[in-house]
Design a protein around this motif. Sequence first.
Motif, PDB file in Angstrom:
ATOM      1  N   GLN A  36      10.535 -16.423 -86.483  1.00 10.47           N
ATOM      2  CA  GLN A  36      11.267 -15.261 -86.985  1.00 10.47           C
ATOM      3  C   GLN A  36      12.771 -15.378 -86.756  1.00 10.47           C
ATOM      4  OE1 GLN A  36       9.233 -12.167 -84.817  1.00 10.47           O
ATOM      5  NE2 GLN A  36       7.638 -11.946 -86.360  1.00 10.47           N
ATOM      6  N   TYR A  37      13.164 -15.826 -85.587  1.00  9.22           N
ATOM      7  CA  TYR A  37      14.595 -15.934 -85.283  1.00  9.22           C
ATOM      8  C   TYR A  37      15.230 -17.111 -86.016  1.00  9.22           C
ATOM      9  CZ  TYR A  37      18.882 -16.401 -82.551  1.00  9.22           C
ATOM     10  OH  TYR A  37      20.197 -16.504 -82.171  1.00  9.22           O
ATOM     11  N   TYR A  38      14.517 -18.233 -86.060  1.00  9.63           N
ATOM     12  CA  TYR A  38      15.027 -19.413 -86.750  1.00  9.63           C
ATOM     13  C   TYR A  38      14.535 -19.412 -88.198  1.00  9.63           C
ATOM     14  CZ  TYR A  38      16.275 -21.047 -82.093  1.00  9.63           C
ATOM     15  OH  TYR A  38      16.825 -21.156 -80.842  1.00  9.63           O
ATOM     16  N   SER A  39      15.303 -20.044 -89.059  1.00 10.24           N
ATOM     17  CA  SER A  39      15.071 -19.921 -90.499  1.00 10.24           C
ATOM     18  C   SER A  39      14.163 -21.006 -91.086  1.00 10.24           C
ATOM     19  CB  SER A  39      16.414 -19.941 -91.242  1.00 10.24           C
ATOM     20  OG  SER A  39      17.099 -21.169 -91.013  1.00 10.24           O
ATOM     21  N   TYR A  40      13.664 -21.897 -90.267  1.00 11.86           N
ATOM     22  CA  TYR A  40      12.804 -22.975 -90.761  1.00 11.86           C
ATOM     23  C   TYR A  40      11.405 -22.422 -90.989  1.00 11.86           C
ATOM     24  CZ  TYR A  40      12.302 -28.071 -91.309  1.00 11.86           C
ATOM     25  OH  TYR A  40      12.170 -29.351 -91.804  1.00 11.86           O
ATOM     26  N   ARG A  41      10.917 -22.495 -92.206  1.00 12.57           N
ATOM     27  CA  ARG A  41       9.615 -21.938 -92.535  1.00 12.57           C
ATOM     28  C   ARG A  41       8.483 -22.816 -92.001  1.00 12.57           C
ATOM     29  NH1 ARG A  41      12.454 -21.716 -97.264  1.00 12.57           N
ATOM     30  NH2 ARG A  41      11.192 -23.379 -98.184  1.00 12.57           N
ATOM     31  N   PRO A  42       7.316 -22.219 -91.723  1.00 14.32           N
ATOM     32  CA  PRO A  42       6.193 -23.018 -91.229  1.00 14.32           C
ATOM     33  C   PRO A  42       5.851 -24.200 -92.130  1.00 14.32           C
ATOM     34  CG  PRO A  42       5.717 -20.692 -90.956  1.00 14.32           C
ATOM     35  CD  PRO A  42       7.008 -20.769 -91.716  1.00 14.32           C
ATOM     36  N   ALA A  43       5.898 -24.008 -93.447  1.00 11.30           N
ATOM     37  CA  ALA A  43       5.578 -25.105 -94.363  1.00 11.30           C
ATOM     38  C   ALA A  43       6.580 -26.246 -94.220  1.00 11.30           C
ATOM     39  CB  ALA A  43       5.555 -24.601 -95.801  1.00 11.30           C
ATOM     40  N   GLN A  44       7.840 -25.921 -93.978  1.00 10.82           N
ATOM     41  CA  GLN A  44       8.849 -26.959 -93.772  1.00 10.82           C
ATOM     42  C   GLN A  44       8.608 -27.703 -92.468  1.00 10.82           C
ATOM     43  OE1 GLN A  44      12.140 -24.047 -94.269  1.00 10.82           O
ATOM     44  NE2 GLN A  44      13.056 -25.566 -95.646  1.00 10.82           N
ATOM     45  N   LEU A  45       8.262 -26.968 -91.435  1.00  7.48           N
ATOM     46  CA  LEU A  45       7.997 -27.587 -90.141  1.00  7.48           C
ATOM     47  C   LEU A  45       6.808 -28.536 -90.212  1.00  7.48           C
ATOM     48  CD1 LEU A  45       8.564 -27.775 -87.091  1.00  7.48           C
ATOM     49  CD2 LEU A  45       7.082 -25.768 -86.795  1.00  7.48           C
ATOM     50  N   MET A  46       5.798 -28.177 -90.972  1.00  8.76           N
ATOM     51  CA  MET A  46       4.580 -28.988 -91.061  1.00  8.76           C
ATOM     52  C   MET A  46       4.767 -30.228 -91.924  1.00  8.76           C
ATOM     53  SD  MET A  46       2.057 -27.670 -89.263  1.00  8.76           S
ATOM     54  CE  MET A  46       0.486 -28.067 -90.031  1.00  8.76           C
ATOM     55  N   ARG A  47       5.801 -30.254 -92.738  1.00  7.76           N
ATOM     56  CA  ARG A  47       6.010 -31.377 -93.659  1.00  7.76           C
ATOM     57  C   ARG A  47       6.737 -32.510 -92.951  1.00  7.76           C
ATOM     58  NH1 ARG A  47       9.287 -29.070 -97.190  1.00  7.76           N
ATOM     59  NH2 ARG A  47       7.536 -27.880 -98.012  1.00  7.76           N
ATOM     60  N   TRP A  48       6.171 -33.700 -92.959  1.00  9.48           N
ATOM     61  CA  TRP A  48       6.784 -34.849 -92.279  1.00  9.48           C
ATOM     62  C   TRP A  48       7.746 -35.578 -93.201  1.00  9.48           C
ATOM     63  CZ3 TRP A  48       6.914 -40.169 -92.976  1.00  9.48           C
ATOM     64  CH2 TRP A  48       7.406 -40.906 -91.883  1.00  9.48           C
ATOM     65  N   GLN A  49       8.849 -36.022 -92.647  1.00 12.15           N
ATOM     66  CA  GLN A  49       9.765 -36.871 -93.372  1.00 12.15           C
ATOM     67  C   GLN A  49      10.442 -37.826 -92.393  1.00 12.15           C
ATOM     68  OE1 GLN A  49      13.146 -34.751 -95.127  1.00 12.15           O
ATOM     69  NE2 GLN A  49      12.775 -33.032 -93.764  1.00 12.15           N
ATOM     70  N   PRO A  50      10.702 -39.045 -92.805  1.00 13.77           N
ATOM     71  CA  PRO A  50      11.352 -40.015 -91.919  1.00 13.77           C
ATOM     72  C   PRO A  50      12.841 -39.732 -91.827  1.00 13.77           C
ATOM     73  CG  PRO A  50      11.041 -40.978 -94.084  1.00 13.77           C
ATOM     74  CD  PRO A  50      10.413 -39.612 -94.138  1.00 13.77           C
ATOM     75  N   PRO A  51      13.541 -40.344 -90.867  1.00 13.32           N
ATOM     76  CA  PRO A  51      14.999 -40.228 -90.840  1.00 13.32           C
ATOM     77  C   PRO A  51      15.591 -40.765 -92.130  1.00 13.32           C
ATOM     78  CG  PRO A  51      14.169 -41.166 -88.793  1.00 13.32           C
ATOM     79  CD  PRO A  51      13.012 -41.132 -89.740  1.00 13.32           C
ATOM     80  N   GLY A  52      16.671 -40.152 -92.568  1.00  9.50           N
ATOM     81  CA  GLY A  52      17.273 -40.541 -93.839  1.00  9.50           C
ATOM     82  C   GLY A  52      18.763 -40.751 -93.732  1.00  9.50           C
ATOM     83  N   GLN A  53      19.345 -40.851 -94.877  1.00  8.59           N
ATOM     84  CA  GLN A  53      20.783 -41.126 -94.963  1.00  8.59           C
ATOM     85  C   GLN A  53      21.582 -39.840 -95.030  1.00  8.59           C
ATOM     86  OE1 GLN A  53      22.443 -42.796 -98.696  1.00  8.59           O
ATOM     87  NE2 GLN A  53      22.707 -44.655 -97.500  1.00  8.59           N
ATOM     88  N   LEU A  54      22.768 -39.880 -94.451  1.00 10.01           N
ATOM     89  CA  LEU A  54      23.632 -38.712 -94.448  1.00 10.01           C
ATOM     90  C   LEU A  54      24.449 -38.636 -95.727  1.00 10.01           C
ATOM     91  CD1 LEU A  54      25.079 -36.332 -93.041  1.00 10.01           C
ATOM     92  CD2 LEU A  54      26.622 -38.016 -91.989  1.00 10.01           C
ATOM     93  N   SER A  55      24.419 -37.479 -96.374  1.00  4.84           N
ATOM     94  CA  SER A  55      25.250 -37.259 -97.558  1.00  4.84           C
ATOM     95  C   SER A  55      26.616 -36.741 -97.129  1.00  4.84           C
ATOM     96  CB  SER A  55      24.585 -36.253 -98.496  1.00  4.84           C
ATOM     97  OG  SER A  55      24.555 -34.967 -97.918  1.00  4.84           O
TER      98      SER A  55
END
Length: 268
Positions: A36-55
Amino acid sequence: MDPAAAHAARLAPYVEPHLARRRAGTKHPIHDFLFQYYSYRPAQLMRWQPPGQLSTAKRPLVEAILKLLQATIDREGNFGCFGLHEWAMVYRAPRPRHPQPLRLGHAETDKVVEGHRVTCSHWDAVRFFTAPARPLNSLGPSSDDRPDFEQPACLHATMDLYKHAYRLADVVGSDLVADAFELAWDVRIMDMRAAPYDMSGITIDPYGIEWTPIPIETAEGKREYARLQREFAQRAAPVRARLAEVLAGALEPLRRGQREGTSWVSRP
């Protein structure tokens, strides 16, 4: 198990009960905070992604977070705050911020605040202080000078490692986000155990144990708080250091290109 499945299995014990409570229209006074306090949604938290490149578009954010992390790493921790930030949020308030009753009642809670030196260094806690409590804080953090005040013993600074990580999840990767989330989860439990609220009967998941207070108004409670605070500072140190290392590494190609006068083609 592939990384995405392992990531989902790791976080499911935290996310699925929250989603079940949301469907049922119920709330947990401790565990729903991170969702609730933080804006990261549960679906986003559950989704895995590797480290990427900085834009290039995210460079200002990365530089600001890195500056904050490095300033925090280099500063000595304050292990004498005793979690009074939560008490200052209800000081002389007509009603508490949470529906749970105050463990000591209003008058005695106010006496605890008045009988201690408040030394809160974290703006996102101070901004919730009641108006009478703000002058009692011996420090004066604001939204514009976080690197001047943030220190590694602060529970809320440790929880914010999760925010820093998920805001740059496409750069740091989901594994580091998950590390920061699990740390924030445990810190929030301690934060509310030391808060002035009476949460008797509340079950702490995924451990299945009942909440017990840390009575910071007593000498024994202060010792317990400081001991746990040191343990969390030690747990947070490698997460903070890794986050800073990854962000510094992501910035280096941009800075090198700037030094060499070459252009950087950002990721779409």
